[in-house]
Design an enzyme around this catalytic site. Structure first.
Site, short mmCIF file in Angstrom:
data_model
loop_
_atom_site.label_atom_id
_atom_site.label_comp_id
_atom_site.label_asym_id
_atom_site.label_seq_id
_atom_site.Cartn_x
_atom_site.Cartn_y
_atom_site.Cartn_z
N CYS A 1 0.89 -1.36 -0.18
CA CYS A 1 -0.10 0.11 0.04
C CYS A 1 0.92 1.45 0.15
O CYS A 1 1.52 1.73 1.00
CB CYS A 1 -0.94 -0.01 1.11
SG CYS A 1 -1.96 1.53 1.32
N CYS B 1 -0.75 4.18 2.18
CA CYS B 1 -0.69 4.21 3.82
C CYS B 1 -0.75 2.62 4.11
O CYS B 1 0.53 2.18 4.31
CB CYS B 1 -2.06 4.44 4.28
SG CYS B 1 -3.47 4.20 3.51
N SER B 2 -1.70 1.88 4.34
CA SER B 2 -1.29 0.50 5.08
C SER B 2 -2.53 -0.48 4.77
O SER B 2 -2.70 -1.48 5.69
CB SER B 2 -1.09 0.54 6.55
OG SER B 2 -2.18 1.35 7.18
N CYS B 3 -3.19 -0.30 3.78
CA CYS B 3 -4.16 -1.24 3.38
C CYS B 3 -3.82 -2.46 3.41
O CYS B 3 -2.80 -2.93 2.49
CB CYS B 3 -4.78 -0.63 2.16
SG CYS B 3 -5.60 1.26 2.54
FE FE Z 1 -3.48 2.27 2.72
#
Ligand code: FE
Length: 188
Positions: A92, A95-97
């Site tokens: 991602c 961000c951090s998906c």
């Molecule tokens: Fe994300």
């Protein structure tokens, strides 16, 4: 961080905005029930059952849900299959998906800026750091995970695992192999 979380939980529960018992259920869920073992089940079934694999390829959300793995951060899934020619990696960049329903909570490195930027710029270098060396002619394909769509890598079934049961195959499917920073383990 732990102290800040405790302080925040205390204030929110004092104000009656959260129920500590509900928080305990959520923590228990992500500590004990939802994790890479779910994704490993999906992969092992796809290795054993061609009909399921085809379904997973065409409608991953429904195929995964049929095994009972649904919920937050897994509402819209796509499965990408490694082949002898192509290796898939999920990142991602924003961000951090991450697909919680099949992999649990993301590892710290997945959320870190170095992984998110370097994975795309220097994929072979990053893979080396994970202990994976790919042949030069294998194409690396990136999938940028988003809030709308999350990816599950289906690693290749390792040689020598032909006689193994679906349950035993699950033990070969590591978390990293389903992110693409690893490969499935070889049978002992
Ligand atoms: Fe994300």
């Amino acid at each position: 961080m732990a102290a800040r979380v405790r302080a925040l939980e205390m204030i929110l529960s004092e104000k009656g905005l959260i129920d500590p018992a509900a928080i305990d259920v959520i923590v228990d869920t992500y500590q004990n029930k939802v994790g890479p073992q779910n994704g490993a089940r999906v992969v092992a079934k796809a290795w054993c059952d061609q009909t399921f694999a085809d379904w997973l390829r065409s409608d991953a959300t429904a195929a995964i849900a049929s095994l009972g793995f649904t919920g937050r951060q897994g509402e819209h899934m796509r499965a990408v299959f490694n082949t002898p020619q192509t290796h898939n990696i999920v990142v991602c960049t924003l961000c951090s998906c991450y697909p919680w329903s099949v992999l649990g909570l993301p590892p710290v490195w997945y959320k870190s800026p170095p992984y998110r930027s370097r994975a795309v710029m220097d994929p072979r270098g990053v893979l080396e750091e994970f202990g994976v060396t790919l042949d030069k002619d294998i194409k690396i394909r990136f999938w940028d995970s988003t809030a709308e769509l999350r990816y599950l890598v289906v690693p290749m079934r390792p040689a020598g695992s032909e006689e193994m049961s679906e349950d035993d195959l699950c033990t070969l499917v590591t978390r990293d192999s389903m992110i693409g920073t690893g490969l499935a383990e070889l049978p002992r």
